[in-house]
Design a protein around this motif. Structure first.
Motif, PDB file in Angstrom:
ATOM      1  N   ALA A 198       0.570  -1.076   0.305  1.00 56.68           N
ATOM      2  CA  ALA A 198      -0.427  -0.093   0.351  1.00 56.68           C
ATOM      3  C   ALA A 198       0.634   1.520   0.435  1.00 56.68           C
ATOM      4  N   GLY A 199       2.070   1.409   0.446  1.00 59.27           N
ATOM      5  CA  GLY A 199       2.588   2.131   0.557  1.00 59.27           C
ATOM      6  C   GLY A 199       4.004   2.606  -0.312  1.00 59.27           C
ATOM      7  N   LEU A 200       4.537   1.657  -0.719  1.00 56.13           N
ATOM      8  CA  LEU A 200       5.301   1.302  -2.089  1.00 56.13           C
ATOM      9  C   LEU A 200       4.730   1.554  -3.311  1.00 56.13           C
ATOM     10  N   PHE A 201       3.928   1.285  -3.403  1.00 54.70           N
ATOM     11  CA  PHE A 201       3.124   0.518  -4.871  1.00 54.70           C
ATOM     12  C   PHE A 201       2.466   2.559  -5.470  1.00 54.70           C
ATOM     13  N   ALA A 202       2.135   3.231  -5.065  1.00 53.11           N
ATOM     14  CA  ALA A 202       1.373   4.781  -5.007  1.00 53.11           C
ATOM     15  C   ALA A 202       3.358   5.488  -5.401  1.00 53.11           C
ATOM     16  N   ALA A 203       4.842   5.175  -4.466  1.00 56.52           N
ATOM     17  CA  ALA A 203       5.254   5.531  -4.199  1.00 56.52           C
ATOM     18  C   ALA A 203       6.277   5.719  -5.933  1.00 56.52           C
ATOM     19  N   PHE A 204       5.927   4.332  -5.994  1.00 55.50           N
ATOM     20  CA  PHE A 204       6.523   4.749  -7.715  1.00 55.50           C
ATOM     21  C   PHE A 204       5.317   5.367  -8.824  1.00 55.50           C
ATOM     22  N   GLY A 214       1.368  18.211  -3.346  1.00 54.11           N
ATOM     23  CA  GLY A 214       0.866  16.553  -3.068  1.00 54.11           C
ATOM     24  C   GLY A 214       1.621  15.416  -3.456  1.00 54.11           C
ATOM     25  N   TYR A 215       2.598  15.354  -4.410  1.00 57.98           N
ATOM     26  CA  TYR A 215       4.059  14.572  -4.753  1.00 57.98           C
ATOM     27  C   TYR A 215       3.956  14.065  -3.315  1.00 57.98           C
ATOM     28  N   SER A 216       4.878  15.370  -1.623  1.00 59.76           N
ATOM     29  CA  SER A 216       5.189  15.385  -0.879  1.00 59.76           C
ATOM     30  C   SER A 216       4.203  14.732   0.384  1.00 59.76           C
ATOM     31  N   VAL A 217       2.560  14.830  -0.199  1.00 67.40           N
ATOM     32  CA  VAL A 217       1.751  14.410   0.904  1.00 67.40           C
ATOM     33  C   VAL A 217       1.523  12.988   0.877  1.00 67.40           C
ATOM     34  N   ALA A 218       1.942  12.161  -0.587  1.00 62.39           N
ATOM     35  CA  ALA A 218       1.253  11.810  -0.596  1.00 62.39           C
ATOM     36  C   ALA A 218       2.619  10.293  -0.551  1.00 62.39           C
ATOM     37  N   PHE A 219       4.295  11.003  -0.543  1.00 63.48           N
ATOM     38  CA  PHE A 219       5.162  10.607   0.147  1.00 63.48           C
ATOM     39  C   PHE A 219       5.034   9.935   1.297  1.00 63.48           C
ATOM     40  N   ALA A 220       4.559  11.328   2.116  1.00 59.35           N
ATOM     41  CA  ALA A 220       4.197  11.077   4.185  1.00 59.35           C
ATOM     42  C   ALA A 220       3.276  10.151   4.035  1.00 59.35           C
ATOM     43  N   TRP A 221       2.132  10.184   3.573  1.00 57.88           N
ATOM     44  CA  TRP A 221       1.041   8.926   4.082  1.00 57.88           C
ATOM     45  C   TRP A 221       1.572   7.594   3.469  1.00 57.88           C
ATOM     46  N   GLY A 222       2.739   7.356   2.463  1.00 59.20           N
ATOM     47  CA  GLY A 222       3.051   6.055   2.201  1.00 59.20           C
ATOM     48  C   GLY A 222       4.009   6.017   3.290  1.00 59.20           C
ATOM     49  N   ALA A 223       4.823   6.591   3.689  1.00 59.08           N
ATOM     50  CA  ALA A 223       5.881   6.598   4.648  1.00 59.08           C
ATOM     51  C   ALA A 223       5.265   6.094   6.252  1.00 59.08           C
TER      52      ALA A 223
END
Length: 495
Positions: free
Chosen positions: A292-298, A456-465
């Motif tokens: 869940a966290g990493l697929f979106a990171a890519f 937006g990308y930073s927020v997504a990375f934070a949620w992924g973390a």
């Protein structure tokens, strides 16, 4: 990353007395099919920014290019394994390959976003036939322990190296041909594999009761689709919208119904005894949260490279390779360390490293240095993945009887895909909301538009973390297996 492989398949029902004379040629054919499936995940990531622009897909809906595939693949994978066993592994393999190629052709020729989404869903469904059939054929073809180890080493190398090839090939095809060729390339690959498979790959099937848990497969896939669609509606209408709440509630109810079906079924798609064990349950939960966290990171890294930093597709593909390098290095180290220190320390270290790397990615800007920031963060992310997934593969089989080994291994694969589906939908919603909120309080101009995307990308990375840190917590609280358990009872004997 994509997650279409499994590292510990089950034992064949009746080991062959005489080794198949053309087994190594058959391995080459199976490896080609595996490469096709692996390529598809990373190639599509690189092509997605261009496909979105070409087909007019909204930011809220673009995640369906990823999740339509992972949902059907993860939801139908266990059913695909049973179909391969009882319908015939070669027959299932051939049908899966032909269907995957046809779906790829439809996607490559799609003129609307909806048709592309449908084609990706079909790819996932046929991939759910192809992947378990490939693994089952290997267990039948290679019955001697040493040969089987070599065969699965080749298969695993294709899985690891294929993602890197997909990144580069996807970039080259998108830049110098067209994004559509990232899907159409599967057609000639499948045609070559099909022509070779017909004379080289032998048929085999299991014996016994051949009933399938079709209702279970339908209910769990429908439940996951409802959840993902609910997250998508949240990006468009808000979390308190009636449609958002209705779809998320329907998804939860359908997944609860799936559990009840599995409890009562005489031939369950997912035997609950597999997941109710504390260690295995911890492994599956950790796998889901990491996915869940990493697929979106890519996904967001791809858009950051191409949309914000203006990398051409080929350069974006090369810029993504540090993750693969980190995975390959850490996987080799983890394989050596696993018997010495056990699964839990490696999993905790891996998830913490991956979460730290994603937190580092929250510091991106409109002109972030690749060498000083993005390269080390991606490499650390890959290292964390490698350290986490190697012990997960062993932990998923701790104490599993031989007749459940295939289902247990496929469940691990399915959790990665399902986690990736839900995570991509959720994080894309968080991204969309963050961009909208950023722009609503600022005067629109070209610079603020780009800054909004970066925010937006930073927020997504934070949620992924955060999701990966939850995986760390799940490991700490649930995993109790000792290193000697992995050495004695943790892995199913394949010889």
């Amino acid at each position: 990353m994509t997650g279409t492989t499994s590292t510990a398949p089950g034992v064949p029902d009746t080991p062959a007395v005489t080794a198949h004379p053309r087994r190594w040629l058959a391995l080459a054919v199976i490896a080609i099919s595996q490469l096709m499936v692996i390529l598809d995940a990373t190639i599509v990531n690189i092509a997605l920014p261009h496909a979105q622009t070409d087909l007019g897909i909204s930011d809220a809906d673009r995640q369906w290019v990823i999740t339509a595939y992972t949902l059907t693949f993860g939801g139908l994978l266990l059913l695909g394994g049973r179909i391969a066993d009882f319908w015939g592994r070669k027959r299932t393999f051939l049908v899966g390959m032909v269907g995957f190629a046809l779906a790829s052709a439809v996607g490559g020729l799609a003129q609307t976003g909806g048709l592309l989404f449908a084609a990706r869903a079909l790819q996932g469904a046929f991939g759910a036939l192809l992947a378990p059939a490939s693994l089952a054929l290997l267990t039948v073809l290679f019955t001697e322990a040493r040969e089987r180890a070599r065969a699965f080493a080749v298969y695993g190398a294709i899985a690891g190296g294929g993602s890197a090839v997909g990144l580069v090939l996807g970039g080259v095809l998108t830049e110098y041909a067209n994004w559509r060729w990232c899907l159409l390339v599967n057609v000639p690959i499948a045609a070559a594999a099909l022509a070779a498979a017909l004379p080289l790959v032998p048929e085999s099937r299991a014996h016994g009761d051949t009933r399938y848990d079709v209702p279970g497969a339908i209910v769990v896939t429908a439940g996951l689709v409802c959840l993902v669609y609910g997250f998508t509606k949240a990006a468009e209408d808000g979390w308190d919208a009636t449609a958002t709440i209705a779809f998320i509630a329907a998804g939860v109810l359908l997944l609860a119904a799936f559990v009840l079906l599995e409890r009562r079924s005489t031939h369950p798609l997912l035997p609950l005894r597999i997941v109710l064990d504390r260690n295995r349950g911890g492994a599956y939960l950790t796998s889901t949260l990491i996915g869940a966290g990493l697929f979106a990171a890519f996904l967001f890294l791809t858009f950051y490279f191409q949309v914000v930093l203006r990398y051409p597709p080929a350069k974006a593909g090369l810029a993504s390779l540090p993750v693969t390098a980190g995975v390959l290095l850490a996987a080799g180290l983890a394989s050596q360390l696993l018997p010495r220190i056990g699964a839990k320390p490696l999993m905790v270290a891996g998830t913490l490293l991956a979460a730290g790397a994603m937190l580092a990615l929250t510091g991106i800007d409109v002109d972030t240095s690749f060498v000083a920031h993005l390269l080390p963060a991606q490499f650390a992310l890959g290292m964390g993945l490698g350290f986490a997934f190697v012990p997960l593969s062993s932990l998923a089989l701790v104490g599993v009887p031989e007749h459940d080994a295939g289902a247990a291994s496929a469940t691990l694969n399915a959790t990665q895909q399902v986690g990736g589906s839900l995570g991509t939908a959720l994080l894309n919603t968080m991204y969309t909301s963050a961009v909208t909120g950023y722009l609503s309080s600022r005067t629109p101009n070209p610079l603020t538009q780009v800054q909004a995307l970066v925010h937006g990308y930073s927020v997504a990375f934070a949620w992924g973390a955060g999701l990966v840190l939850l995986a760390t917590l799940a490991t700490v609280l649930l995993v109790r297996v000792r290193k000697q358990d992995l050495a004695t009872g943790g892995a199913v004997h394949l010889g």
